[in-house]
Design a protein around this motif. Structure first.
Motif, mmCIF file in Angstrom:
data_model
loop_
_atom_site.group_PDB
_atom_site.id
_atom_site.type_symbol
_atom_site.label_atom_id
_atom_site.label_comp_id
_atom_site.label_asym_id
_atom_site.label_seq_id
_atom_site.Cartn_x
_atom_site.Cartn_y
_atom_site.Cartn_z
ATOM 1 N N ASN A 195 -7.692 -6.926 -17.069
ATOM 2 C CA ASN A 195 -6.396 -6.756 -16.403
ATOM 3 C C ASN A 195 -6.165 -7.842 -15.349
ATOM 4 N N THR A 196 -4.906 -8.221 -15.223
ATOM 5 C CA THR A 196 -4.542 -9.247 -14.237
ATOM 6 C C THR A 196 -3.632 -8.710 -13.141
ATOM 7 N N THR A 197 -3.156 -7.471 -13.259
ATOM 8 C CA THR A 197 -2.324 -6.895 -12.199
ATOM 9 C C THR A 197 -3.102 -6.916 -10.884
ATOM 10 N N ARG A 198 -2.449 -7.418 -9.833
ATOM 11 C CA ARG A 198 -3.102 -7.607 -8.539
ATOM 12 C C ARG A 198 -2.654 -6.536 -7.549
ATOM 13 N N ALA A 199 -3.580 -6.130 -6.684
ATOM 14 C CA ALA A 199 -3.307 -5.171 -5.618
ATOM 15 C C ALA A 199 -3.670 -5.797 -4.283
ATOM 16 N N VAL A 200 -2.730 -5.770 -3.341
ATOM 17 C CA VAL A 200 -2.931 -6.347 -2.014
ATOM 18 C C VAL A 200 -2.769 -5.246 -0.975
ATOM 19 N N PHE A 201 -3.729 -5.132 -0.076
ATOM 20 C CA PHE A 201 -3.666 -4.100 0.947
ATOM 21 C C PHE A 201 -2.381 -4.218 1.756
ATOM 22 N N ALA A 202 -1.733 -3.069 2.014
ATOM 23 C CA ALA A 202 -0.470 -3.062 2.741
ATOM 24 C C ALA A 202 -0.560 -2.328 4.072
ATOM 25 N N GLU A 203 -1.119 -1.090 4.058
ATOM 26 C CA GLU A 203 -1.123 -0.299 5.284
ATOM 27 C C GLU A 203 -2.044 0.897 5.139
ATOM 28 N N GLN A 204 -2.419 1.438 6.279
ATOM 29 C CA GLN A 204 -3.122 2.715 6.292
ATOM 30 C C GLN A 204 -2.109 3.829 6.506
ATOM 31 N N THR A 205 -2.277 4.920 5.748
ATOM 32 C CA THR A 205 -1.369 6.055 5.880
ATOM 33 C C THR A 205 -2.197 7.327 6.043
ATOM 34 N N ALA A 206 -1.519 8.436 6.334
ATOM 35 C CA ALA A 206 -2.212 9.708 6.469
ATOM 36 C C ALA A 206 -2.850 10.142 5.154
ATOM 37 N N SER A 207 -2.346 9.605 4.051
ATOM 38 C CA SER A 207 -2.883 9.953 2.736
ATOM 39 C C SER A 207 -3.891 8.942 2.229
ATOM 40 N N GLY A 208 -4.199 7.930 3.037
ATOM 41 C CA GLY A 208 -5.169 6.936 2.602
ATOM 42 C C GLY A 208 -4.603 5.529 2.644
ATOM 43 N N ASP A 209 -5.352 4.586 2.093
ATOM 44 C CA ASP A 209 -4.948 3.180 2.113
ATOM 45 C C ASP A 209 -3.908 2.902 1.038
#
Length: 549
Positions: A195-209
């Protein structure tokens, strides 16, 4: 003779309708009682009556005669990414969720919850297969979400709620939710590590990252679900995410439907290609552990592939026997013609063996949490059944269709829909080779699975056909490397037949188990259905499998 006499209809069977799909299936009813899923049959009985009703049968036909339509934009040019379904689709999903065929088993306190759910899914899948896709994925999503407890706490109650709410709203504003999946990509297919779909961290939330996902998914099943389990690459490697369709502020997530797949079967269900452009999603499990996180979802959906194939086989058999019991040729009803009786009996053996295997796996699913041997059986049996039972369905349905002759080839009979559907479960969630190789890996790396299998079949080994087949299994299991891969299908086939044979020896009438072993394991069989040995008690086997109206 008046001209109207030419329009008198004779020698045609009545529709198979107005019957209880559960109560009329002896093999299923016995398996439910035997495997422990029958403490409270109220819902199963009610769903069985509904599944055999003319109204439900019409819903299945309507959903497939009116496939979903994609609307990417409104008339002003605004992006909407909606799929329009016929009302029958929504009604089918409403019934399925009302009876808890989606995530409700995970919330139930009943120790038989997964067995009961499997039996209900088997019954209702005979009405229409396409809507089972979002139902199955919702069921399978729950154990994967539990890898991230804060995400599970928010979503699990929604996925278990017995309410169907098709509105595109934030999840917390809905009475119930469904979950889909988007794993594969065009360059890799089953090789999700490509797979080539990329994920970049955005923010911390009450439900997790939370992360932002960008990429193209080749198959996104049920794109109108409320959330999707998605695989994407982080710096640490392939990772699992839960991606909502609508964000908490009411805005649409940046998931864009490119097209709906024009599929061979499963026509009522919208399978799509999607583009993700900074789509917001919550991480589920650790970074780089995406495959390990989502594998339990895959195993649960594979169990439903087995279930769906067994259900197709049962419905095709019911139609074939019903037709043969009411249609005459050459001075006898078809069911009384010796060769047709051989075909129907052969099909009945295959169907009962599939049903028995399915319900045994459902018991393992219930008991696996507290019993390591059952967990091992579930892991091994799911891969074995996903390969073998799903592989048997296309040939089975083709033979059952032929029992109706030209009538079976006509769309109104419903048999062409079953036939188009039959190959799907062998492909979805890993094709035949993927599952055969999975069995080889399990046997190689998890000796406890073979020990559990040995204990499982031990009570039936007094039968010489079963004990003799173990020699073939042992010889195949000793192969390694490329040789083991080349013979993987033969190994899994033998494993499946021994397992099914052992179940029938222990639990089915002697007429059924004797004929199954003589044909499948002793070699007294041809290369098509209808080649059982002449000593087979055909009439007994067919009568057992016939629908009791």
């Amino acid at each position: 003779m008046p001209r109207s006499a030419t329009h008198q209809v004779t020698n045609q069977p009545p529709p198979l309708a107005g019957y209880n799909v559960f109560r009329s299936d002896r093999a299923l009813a016995e398996a439910v009682t035997r495997e422990g899923g029958g403490r409270d049959l109220t819902e199963l009985d009610a769903l069985g009556a509904l599944a055999g009703s003319p109204e439900a049968i019409a819903l299945g036909a309507q959903a497939n005669d009116n496939p979903p339509q994609l609307r990417t934009h409104d008339r002003f040019g605004n992006r909407v990414d909606e799929v329009d379904f016929h009302p029958s689709w929504h009604r089918l999903l409403d019934i399925a969720t009302h009876y808890g065929l989606h995530g409700s088993a995970w919330a139930a306190q009943d120790p038989d919850a997964h067995r009961s759910r499997a039996a209900k899914f088997f019954v209702w899948a005979q009405v229409e297969a396409g809507h089972g896709c979002p139902i199955s994925m919702t069921y399978a999503a729950v154990p994967a979400l539990r890898a991230q407890p804060e995400v599970a706490r928010q979503w699990e109650p929604l996925l278990a709620a017995r309410a169907y709410d098709p509105r595109a709203l934030p999840a917390l504003e809905k009475s119930g939710a469904l979950c889909g999946m988007a794993m594969t990509e065009k360059q890799g297919g089953s090789d999700v590590r490509a797979n080539t779909t990329r994920a970049v961290f955005a923010e911390q939330t009450a439900s997790g990252d939370a992360y932002l996902l960008t990429g193209h998914k080749w198959f996104c099943s049920a794109p109108t679900c409320d959330a999707f389990l998605v695989l994407a690459q982080c710096d640490a490697g392939l990772t699992c995410f839960l991606m909502p369709r609508v964000r908490a502020d009411g805005s649409r997530n940046r998931m864009f439907l490119q097209r709906l797949k024009d599929k061979l079967g499963n026509r009522s269900n919208a399978s799509s290609e999607i583009e993700l452009d900074d789509a917001w999603a919550l991480r589920v499990g650790d970074e780089g552990r995406g495959v390990q996180t989502i594998v339990e979802m895959v195993n649960c959906t594979r169990l439903d592939c087995i279930n769906g194939s067994a259900a197709l086989m049962r419905q095709a058999l019911a139609q074939a026997i019903h037709h043969a019991a009411h249609r005459s040729a050459f001075g006898k009803t078809l069911i009384d013609q010796p060769l047709m009786g051989n075909v129907l009996a052969d099909l009945a053996l295959e169907s009962e063996a599939a049903t028995a295997f399915l319900m045994r796996l459902a018991r393992a699913a219930d008991e696996s949490a507290n019993d390591s041997a059952q967990a091992a059986l579930k892991r091994l049996g799911t891969a074995v059944g996903k390969y073998w039972i799903c592989k048997r369905a296309p040939a089975f349905v083709a033979e059952a269709l032929e029992c109706l002759g030209g009538n079976g080839y006509v769309e109104e009979s419903g048999m062409p829909r079953l036939y188009r559907e039959a190959p799907l479960n062998s492909i979805w969630e890993g094709s035949g080779n993927i599952n055969a190789l999975d069995v080889v890996r399990i046997v190689t790396k998890a000796p406890e699975a073979i020990e559990a299998f040995g204990a499982e079949i031990a009570p039936a080994l007094h039968d010489r056909h079963l004990s003799g087949s173990l020699d073939s299994l042992r010889a195949l299991s000793r192969e390694s490397g490329a040789d083991a891969q080349r013979s993987a299908r033969a190994f899994v086939e033998t494993l499946a037949l021994v397992w099914q044979g052992a179940l029938l020896v222990q639990h089915a009438p002697a007429a059924v188990s004797d004929a199954f072993l003589a044909s499948r394991l002793a070699g007294n069989w041809g290369r098509t259905f209808g080649t059982l040995p002449s000593a087979t008690e055909q009439a007994v086997i067919v009568a057992r499998a016939a629908v009791a109206l």
